[in-house]
Design an enzyme around this catalytic site. Sequence first.
Site, PDB file in Angstrom:
ATOM      1  N   ASP A  85      12.228 -12.314   7.772  1.00 37.05           N
ATOM      2  CA  ASP A  85      13.620 -12.367   8.242  1.00 37.05           C
ATOM      3  C   ASP A  85      13.881 -13.653   9.005  1.00 37.05           C
ATOM      4  O   ASP A  85      14.938 -14.272   8.860  1.00 37.05           O
ATOM      5  CB  ASP A  85      13.920 -11.173   9.157  1.00 37.05           C
ATOM      6  CG  ASP A  85      14.144  -9.900   8.352  1.00 37.05           C
ATOM      7  OD1 ASP A  85      14.364  -9.991   7.133  1.00 37.05           O
ATOM      8  OD2 ASP A  85      14.080  -8.813   8.953  1.00 37.05           O
ATOM      9  N   ASP A 105       9.981 -10.322  12.676  1.00 33.65           N
ATOM     10  CA  ASP A 105       9.729 -10.233  11.237  1.00 33.65           C
ATOM     11  C   ASP A 105       9.727 -11.646  10.664  1.00 33.65           C
ATOM     12  O   ASP A 105      10.775 -12.316  10.641  1.00 33.65           O
ATOM     13  CB  ASP A 105      10.802  -9.368  10.569  1.00 33.65           C
ATOM     14  CG  ASP A 105      10.500  -9.150   9.094  1.00 33.65           C
ATOM     15  OD1 ASP A 105      10.417 -10.159   8.342  1.00 33.65           O
ATOM     16  OD2 ASP A 105      10.309  -8.003   8.681  1.00 33.65           O
ATOM     17  N   ARG A 140       0.857  -1.187   0.000  1.00 34.85           N
ATOM     18  CA  ARG A 140       0.000   0.000   0.000  1.00 34.85           C
ATOM     19  C   ARG A 140       0.894   1.238   0.000  1.00 34.85           C
ATOM     20  O   ARG A 140       1.730   1.387   0.883  1.00 34.85           O
ATOM     21  CB  ARG A 140      -0.894  -0.042   1.244  1.00 34.85           C
ATOM     22  CG  ARG A 140      -1.791   1.135   1.446  1.00 34.85           C
ATOM     23  CD  ARG A 140      -3.073   1.094   0.671  1.00 34.85           C
ATOM     24  NE  ARG A 140      -3.830  -0.121   0.872  1.00 34.85           N
ATOM     25  CZ  ARG A 140      -4.903  -0.452   0.145  1.00 34.85           C
ATOM     26  NH1 ARG A 140      -5.325   0.329  -0.817  1.00 34.85           N
ATOM     27  NH2 ARG A 140      -5.532  -1.573   0.376  1.00 34.85           N
ATOM     28  N   THR A 165      -0.437   7.812  -1.460  1.00 35.92           N
ATOM     29  CA  THR A 165      -1.672   7.769  -2.250  1.00 35.92           C
ATOM     30  C   THR A 165      -2.690   6.785  -1.675  1.00 35.92           C
ATOM     31  O   THR A 165      -3.868   6.824  -2.045  1.00 35.92           O
ATOM     32  CB  THR A 165      -1.364   7.323  -3.693  1.00 35.92           C
ATOM     33  OG1 THR A 165      -0.878   5.968  -3.638  1.00 35.92           O
ATOM     34  CG2 THR A 165      -0.317   8.220  -4.344  1.00 35.92           C
TER      35      THR A 165
HETATM   36  N1  URA Z   1       5.249  -8.468   9.613  1.00 34.04           N
HETATM   37  C1  URA Z   1       6.054  -9.287  10.306  1.00 34.04           C
HETATM   38  O1  URA Z   1       6.796 -10.080   9.752  1.00 34.04           O
HETATM   39  N2  URA Z   1       6.015  -9.221  11.663  1.00 34.04           N
HETATM   40  C2  URA Z   1       5.202  -8.377  12.328  1.00 34.04           C
HETATM   41  O2  URA Z   1       5.208  -8.389  13.565  1.00 34.04           O
HETATM   42  C3  URA Z   1       4.377  -7.528  11.571  1.00 34.04           C
HETATM   43  C4  URA Z   1       4.416  -7.598  10.212  1.00 34.04           C
END
Ligand code: URA
Length: 209
Positions: free
Chosen positions: A203, A200, A104, A108
């Site tokens: 990651d 994440d 997103r 915009t």
């Molecule tokens: N995306 C992720 O990988 N972890 C989060 O906590 C939020 C979004």
Amino acid sequence: MDGVTVINHPLVQHKLTIMRKKETSTAGFRRLLREISTLLCYEVTRDLELTHETIDTPLTTIDAPVLEGKKLVFASILRAGNGLLEGMLELVPSARVCHIGVYRDHDTLEAVEYYFKAPESLAERLTIVVDPMLATGNSSIAAVEKLKERGAVNLRFLCLLAAPEGIRNFQAAHPDVPIYTASIDSHLNEKGYIVPGLGDAGDRMYGTK
Ligand code: URA
């Protein structure tokens, strides 16, 4: 919560706890994600319609149940969605796969699509959209918008963790799309991470941090 199924199977919850631990290695995280995704897939497909076909067993002929309709579509939101995809394809190897790269635009608020590849006749299929984390909901909302533009009408959204904010946003945009998740966590922090969360997801599964 209406429209949200929390998959609280003990094996799912146990594996999720290990995934949340910060000391869980990349290899461990990936293995658990593959395992948990088969369990989540089992639940998200629990009520699929069956039809019958006549088959011959070595002993006799019977009408036996088979899935009705066209093959399922698993739509992975890049890149973390691919972590859920693997295990789901082990369970439903004939499923079709859609990859969606979308975000997103902050200014915009338009959904910007940088990759989209889907099988034909989405309108006649059940599409299960997968992304481990429903955080703000922005990318999930955008991905479902793009699928609907291509004709998808029967959709479900599957994630590992959902934030209440993400659920609210997603349901406001797509009230017709049921959400399946292993947990509704407490909240989003100021950086948009789910708390307590697992960090994440991309990651952690690819070792990029
Ligand atoms: N995306 C992720 O990988 N972890 C989060 O906590 C939020 C979004």
